[in-house]
Design a protein around this motif. Structure first.
Motif, short mmCIF file in Angstrom:
data_model
loop_
_atom_site.label_atom_id
_atom_site.label_comp_id
_atom_site.label_asym_id
_atom_site.label_seq_id
_atom_site.Cartn_x
_atom_site.Cartn_y
_atom_site.Cartn_z
N GLY A 394 0.81 -1.20 0.00
CA GLY A 394 0.00 0.00 0.00
C GLY A 394 0.85 1.26 0.00
N PRO A 395 0.22 2.43 -0.07
CA PRO A 395 -1.23 2.61 -0.04
C PRO A 395 -1.92 2.08 -1.30
N PHE A 396 -3.18 1.68 -1.12
CA PHE A 396 -3.94 1.05 -2.19
C PHE A 396 -5.04 1.99 -2.69
N PRO A 397 -5.48 1.79 -3.93
CA PRO A 397 -6.78 2.38 -4.27
C PRO A 397 -7.80 1.80 -3.30
N CYS A 398 -8.74 2.59 -2.89
CA CYS A 398 -9.60 2.17 -1.77
C CYS A 398 -11.07 2.47 -2.06
N VAL A 399 -11.90 1.47 -1.88
CA VAL A 399 -13.35 1.62 -2.02
C VAL A 399 -13.97 1.78 -0.64
N PHE A 400 -14.64 2.90 -0.43
CA PHE A 400 -15.48 3.07 0.76
C PHE A 400 -16.87 2.59 0.39
N GLU A 401 -17.20 1.37 0.82
CA GLU A 401 -18.48 0.74 0.51
C GLU A 401 -19.45 1.10 1.63
N VAL A 402 -20.41 1.98 1.33
CA VAL A 402 -21.29 2.55 2.36
C VAL A 402 -22.58 1.74 2.42
N HIS A 403 -22.91 1.25 3.60
CA HIS A 403 -24.08 0.37 3.72
C HIS A 403 -25.39 1.13 3.58
N GLY A 404 -26.42 0.39 3.27
CA GLY A 404 -27.76 0.95 3.14
C GLY A 404 -28.48 0.97 4.46
N GLY A 405 -29.76 1.26 4.38
CA GLY A 405 -30.58 1.28 5.59
C GLY A 405 -31.42 2.53 5.74
N PRO A 406 -30.91 3.55 6.49
CA PRO A 406 -29.61 3.58 7.18
C PRO A 406 -29.56 2.73 8.44
#
Length: 622
Positions: A394-406
């Motif tokens: 790293g550092p890596f390309p990074c995905v912030f995977e945001v959950h639903g709901g909320p």
């Protein structure tokens, strides 16, 4: 869960390509596929449900044909057969207590608006299960041993209604209100029905009412009456014993979800001695002598047995990770659906082994999660981070995977979507922002009035940690999510335009005011609770939280996927947002597919994830 589907259906970012089919449909050699596709294509089974009075008759959901559908399973003989077969899949259904009938909800192309039908367990033609009831959105169902059913439903015109349906008789309405109401359970002797309602106008915190089947009120439980706190209640189920009027409910009186027993005839409430941190739920053992306790804490879960006579709590042995569903069999063994971020899900038994194996190639594993705790503006934030293997330090390309709901949370559970990003050399970070469940009532309720903005403050704090720690490359950050996560993606790209290199939004809220006017009535009620009123009553709050307000500030290339039949995040409001993007020449792609709020077709999920991967790899800096 305002804009998400419920249940254990995988909510990976949907995806597929026109030439993709499951191996069951005669696709090319599955061994030639990459691991990330194999995880979607691998046969998966969700937690089987069995008939209360015929426990050898079971019903489960599987993707074995390439679409999530219902299957009947005779556990005594081992015979299995497919029950439903629809282009867009079927996941809302149940068994009658005697095991004679399979009920399933029939909508049109994922629009969630329809009627209940039923089919004999042993096979045969479908028939209307509730003749005389017009199509509506489903709001709970309870089926009795005497053939009676209690059906909750809602429409934009009527609000919420509850009907009693008896064989050979016209449906009888026993409840109606403009605000949301859901059928909770029917007593063992079919004389009482428990409903959750929000007549007080707070759609996030329900009250309970128990009615006779002619609509007479027997008992009420309301934790919102004094107005000093916003506390919710939920129905967990009547005791499975004839003549027993005990109702298992969940409450928030101590700042978290925990169970108690309410005897609706005697008017007594029995608090349970369950000293566990985090949220606690429960269900009855089949003989009513004990409870199977589900305990969720810091993104993991476990099971316990609570003996009601001895008031003792004994751990049920399960591996570390997430138990997403469980039930006790008549012999006292427990079956449960388990997974971890590194290991795919399976239905297991405390008697040992996997309950039901499906033929086909197994899903490849993935990378374990690391717990991250970050100080944020509203308190300590819990996030789950994963590092790609074999791609350096790293550092890596990074995905912030945001959950639903909320009102949901990410957990140490297997998910094919994040695993695919890891395979492609991305780090993955998932944030249990304020609004998430599992960290106490105050954390869940904190997002009111500053909807979306509160959550993004927490995402920003974790983003700073990810960059400072050396995990994430600040020039290659991707903001991604589905449903409420898609909404936060669009809002984040507009309010934090310098932070993100690419955005990926699936079935999002994009123009919140238009979404409100087009969405199903139960979601309108929830949005009024979140914002403290309608768009006309609170225009500044709605404008401050709508991605459309900030669309001209978006700088990152943006991919959007939307279901044209989506009743939760309707298509018109997405088109309004896209028109604004196009008018100023912003870099974007839009994929519209013929389904509702996500897809139950495996090939479609693969297609959409491939489109997201291709879009991100094309637009991220090298």
């Amino acid at each position: 869960m305002p804009h998400d589907t419920t249940g254990d259906m995988p909510h990976d970012t949907p995806s597929d390509v026109d030439d993709m089919t499951s191996s069951a449909d005669g696709a090319a050699d599955p061994g030639a596929r990459p691991d990330w596709e194999k995880r979607f294509l691998a046969p998966r089974i969700l937690m089987p449900e069995w008939a209360e009075d015929a426990p050898e008759r079971a019903l489960y959901i599987s993707n074995v044909t390439g679409t999530y559908e219902f299957y009947a399973w005779d556990r005594a003989t081992g015979a299995r057969r497919q029950v439903t077969d629809r282009p867009n899949g079927t996941t809302d259904g149940t068994l009658s207590p005697d095991g004679e009938w399979i009920w399933w909800f029939s909508d049109t192309d994922g629009d969630e608006f329809g009627t209940w039908v039923r089919q004999p367990f042993t096979g045969g033609d479908d028939e209307p299960a509730t003749p005389g009831l017009a199509p509506a959105y489903p709001e709970g169902l309870a089926i009795g041993r005497d053939g009676t059913s209690v059906v909750g439903r809602s429409t934009d015109e009527e609000g919420s209604t509850v009907f009693v349906c008896r064989p050979g008789a016209a449906p009888v309405e026993i409840y109606r209100h403009r605000e949301t109401a859901v059928v909770g359970d029917l007593s063992h002797d079919c004389t009482l029905v428990a409903i959750e309602h929000t007549e007080h106008g707070d759609s996030m915190h329900a009250s309970l009412r128990v009615l006779t089947l002619d609509g007479r009120t027997v008992a009420e439980l309301d934790d919102t009456k004094d107005g000093t706190e916003e506390l919710g209640l939920s129905v967990l189920g009547f005791a499975p014993v004839a003549g027993d009027t005990r109702l298992l409910v969940c409450h928030q009186r101590s700042g978290r979800w925990e169970p108690m027993i309410w005897d609706v005839a005697a008017g007594t409430q029995q608090q349970l001695e369950i000293d566990l941190p985090g949220d606690v739920g429960a269900q009855w053992y089949p003989d009513g002598s004990a409870l199977l306790v589900s305990h969720g804490f810091e993104a993991r879960s476990e099971l316990w047995r609570y003996d009601l006579a001895e008031r003792s709590l004994v751990r049920v042995d399960t591996p570390p990770g997430t138990v997403s569903d469980a039930a006790a069999r008549p012999d006292g063994t427990v079956e449960y659906l388990w997974s971890s971020a590194a290991e795919p899900s399976s239905v297991r038994s405390t008697a040992g082994g996997v309950v039901l194996e499906l033929p086909g190639e197994k899903a490849p594993g993935s990378v374990p999660v690391e717990d991250v705790w970050v100080d944020g503006p509203g308190g300590r934030i819990h996030a789950l981070a994963q590092r790609p293997q074999g791609h350096g330090d790293g550092p890596f390309p990074c995905v912030f995977e945001v959950h639903g709901g909320p009102t949901w949370h990410d957990s140490d559970a297997f998910a094919a979507g994040p695993a695919a990003w890891l395979d492609h050399g991305f780090a993955v970070v998932r944030v249990n922002y304020r609004g998430s469940t599992g960290y106490g009532r105050e954390w869940t309720d904190a997002l009111k009035h500053r909807v979306g903005l509160i959550e993004l403050e927490d995402v920003a704090a974790v983003r700073e940690w990810a960059v400072a720690s050396g995990l994430a490359d600040p020039a290659r950050l991707v903001l991604s999510g589905g449903s409420w996560g898609g909404y936060l993606t669009l809002l984040g790209l507009g309010t934090q335009p310098e932070a993100w290199a690419v955005g990926l939004a699936s079935v999002p809220v994009a123009d919140y005011v238009t979404a409100y006017h087009d969405e199903m009535e139960t979601l309108k009620a929830l949005d009024r609770t979140l914002f403290g009123g309608t768009p006309e009553e609170q225009p500044e709050r709605w404008a401050a939280s709508s991605p459309l307000t900030y669309v001209d500030a978006v700088r990152a290339p943006l991919y959007i996927a939307a279901g044209v039949n989506d009743p939760r995040c309707p298509i018109r409001q997405v088109e309004n947002y896209v028109e604004r993007l196009a008018a100023r020449g912003a870099v974007h792609e839009v994929y519209r597919y013929d389904a509702g709020h996500g897809s139950l077709v495996v090939a479609e999920r693969i297609k959409q994830l491939r489109l997201e991967l291709d879009f991100a790899l094309k637009h991220l800096p090298r």
